[in-house]
Design an enzyme around this catalytic site. Structure first.
Site, PDB file in Angstrom:
ATOM      1  N   THR A  16       8.630 -12.536  18.746  1.00  0.00           N
ATOM      2  CA  THR A  16       9.791 -13.192  19.370  1.00  0.00           C
ATOM      3  C   THR A  16      10.378 -14.326  18.525  1.00  0.00           C
ATOM      4  OG1 THR A  16       8.785 -12.741  21.538  1.00  0.00           O
ATOM      5  CG2 THR A  16      10.786 -14.057  21.512  1.00  0.00           C
ATOM      6  N   LYS A  71       1.325  -6.594  26.181  1.00  0.00           N
ATOM      7  CA  LYS A  71       2.252  -7.696  25.930  1.00  0.00           C
ATOM      8  C   LYS A  71       1.959  -8.800  26.948  1.00  0.00           C
ATOM      9  CE  LYS A  71       6.566  -6.571  25.211  1.00  0.00           C
ATOM     10  NZ  LYS A  71       7.890  -5.929  25.486  1.00  0.00           N
ATOM     11  N   ARG A  99      15.808  -8.889  37.463  1.00  0.00           N
ATOM     12  CA  ARG A  99      17.111  -9.420  37.067  1.00  0.00           C
ATOM     13  C   ARG A  99      18.009  -9.624  38.279  1.00  0.00           C
ATOM     14  NH1 ARG A  99      17.813  -8.724  31.570  1.00  0.00           N
ATOM     15  NH2 ARG A  99      16.354  -7.300  30.554  1.00  0.00           N
ATOM     16  N   ARG A 108       8.773  -0.739  15.520  1.00  0.00           N
ATOM     17  CA  ARG A 108       8.799  -0.784  16.989  1.00  0.00           C
ATOM     18  C   ARG A 108      10.045  -0.068  17.476  1.00  0.00           C
ATOM     19  NH1 ARG A 108      11.499  -5.153  19.946  1.00  0.00           N
ATOM     20  NH2 ARG A 108      10.944  -5.113  22.170  1.00  0.00           N
TER      21      ARG A 108
END
Length: 482
Positions: A284, A224, A77, A36
């Protein structure tokens, strides 16, 4: 058969740790199946150099290693603080405000990189910052200012991510940065492209179209699943069918739906992918402790093994290999866990779609082949001649202890199957061969690689007309060496 192969694939993230001299060679030798490249960090030149290096290392070792590029997606964010960080106490009032300067955050407020937050939230919504470590309850939305009260406090530093509990943030999946990064993916000739935070099939269709326009028409799209709303059955099925693979992205997804719900959702997503003939990656923090340590925790061992029991095609490493002390050792450890979990009988038996009917020739042949292979004692392997890898992918939806060898003259196809459970790429230029010569070439190649032995029975599937995608319509049994 002289060689037993690991069926669950390992996807490892490249980064500074894998750039160390000789490390790319080591991770290929350790058994990585695909890598990845995370477009959230680094420059295009770094990404292209890493892809070139890993492919060269794989070629030297006679391997195929797939390359997955991971688009960053929307950055939801907070901005930055004057003093870099603050400490929030329970009960403090704190605001997220578009009109606060990028570097002007203080104890009472901070700016945003996501200007539409004020339109997406309302009073009593719960915001989760820094992967859920900080919990804020919205008390009011005043213009472009979201006022909150601190429910769970702690240290809050610059640029931490924001999630809305239960999902619902409207940020588009593909940003302007992503659209530029897709051009880099085309230069890399990526095998897979992961789309972050997709909301629907339309996001995945757009990514596929942009890739085609950039010169990458055959890239496989990875969705995802990170938003709470996308795990609802109808939306999830739509996303699965619009993609080639699904990634169970447990970081942001776990924050949005809550950690306690994550195990059941993971199992459900893996099963739906298998039901709908798609591959699935579990990702993850699978071996997080091995960023620093030389062995995993017992909890991590169970986590990886349970993903294997669930039927995942691949397990993913992130910072463990991108920034960890020993990327090759992490891959070796993960490989051992997968290998042992696969020895359990439950991972080798299947009633997958046993009561269903099929409309396609290639799907019918794929299902019949796996049924025969699983129920005949002397079948040692399945060999699928494949143009695109689709037949091999459909076969791999059925749990089996028998390896599936995807034989193809196409490099892109061989790299594609690197993430399919129990499928292994084999290169044979068969287009100009007679049927008899082709059978001999297959058997000789598998014997030479130690994958079968003389006297073994293999099951071969192919199409009457070679070169036709989706044309698999034949199945036959062969005795190796005869």
């Amino acid at each position: 058969m002289s060689t037993r192969l690991r069926r669950t694939k390992i996807l490892a993230t490249l980064g500074p740790a894998t750039d160390r001299p000789g490390m790319m060679e080591k991770i290929v030798k350790a058994g990585v199946n695909a890598v990845r490249i995370n477009f959230s960090h680094g420059a295009a030149e770094e990404h292209m150099a890493r892809a070139e290096t890993i492919r060269a290392c794989a070629k030297e070792q006679g391997r195929e290693v797939g390359v997955l590029v991971d688009l960053q997606g929307p950055k939801i964010r907070i901005a930055r603080f004057k003093e870099d960080k603050i400490f929030l106490e329970e009960g403090d009032e704190f605001a997220l405000d578009n009109n606060v300067g990028t570097n002007d955050g203080d104890q009472r407020q901070v700016g945003l990189t996501y200007p539409t937050l004020c339109k997406d939230v309302k009073a009593d919504d719960v915001l989760l910052l820094n992967d859920g470590a900080i919990v804020l309850k919205v008390t009011a939305v005043v213009g472009e200012r979201v006022e909150t009260v601190v429910v769970e406090g702690g240290v809050l530093s610059n640029n931490k991510g924001i999630n809305l509990q239960g999902g619902g943030l409207s940020a588009p999946a593909l940003t302007e940065k992503d659209k530029e990064d897709i051009k880099t993916a085309a230069k890399i000739n990526a095998d897979y492209m992961a789309v972050s935070f997709p909301r629907s099939a339309a996001d995945l269709d757009e990514a596929r179209q942009l890739a085609a326009e950039a010169g990458l028409p055959d890239v496989k799209i990875v969705a995802k699943v990170e938003r709470a709303e996308t795990v609802e059955k109808d939306i999830l099925d739509e996303i699965i069918l619009a993609s080639d693979l699904i990634m169970v992205a447990r970081g942001d997804l776990g924050v949005e739906i809550g950690d306690a719900k994550l195990p059941a959702v993971q199992k459900y997503m893996i099963q739906r992918c298998r039901d709908l003939n798609r591959a699935v990656i579990t990702a993850t923090q699978m071996m997080e402790s091995m960023i620093e340590n030389h062995i995993p925790t017992r909890a991590e061992v169970f986590d990886v093994a349970n993903a294997v029991y669930d039927g995942t095609d691949a397990v993913m490493l992130s910072a463990e290999t991108a920034a960890g002390k020993n990327p090759d050792k992490v891959i070796e450890a993960m490989g051992r866990i997968c290998y042992e979990a696969e020895s359990e009988r439950s991972t080798q038996v299947s009633t997958h779609r046993i009561n269903e009917t099929f409309d396609r020739f290639d799907e019918s042949v794929a299902m019949a082949s796996m049924y025969i292979a699983n129920h005949m004692n002397n079948v040692k392997a399945i060999v699928a001649l494949t143009e695109s890898g689709t037949t091999a992918r459909m076969m791999s939806r059925i749990s089996s202890g028998k390896p599936i060898f995807a034989v193809s003259p196409h490099l892109a196809t061989r790299r594609t199957v690197t993430l399919f459970r129990g499928v292994y790429p084999v290169a044979i230029e068969y287009n100009d061969m007679s049927d008899d010569d082709l059978k001999v070439a297959i058997m000789d190649t598998l014997v030479a690689r130690g994958l079968v032995e003389k006297g073994d029975t293999i099951l071969l599937t192919r199409g009457t007309d070679r070169g036709q995608e989706g044309g698999t319509n034949m199945m036959e049994m062969l005795k190796v060496g005869e």
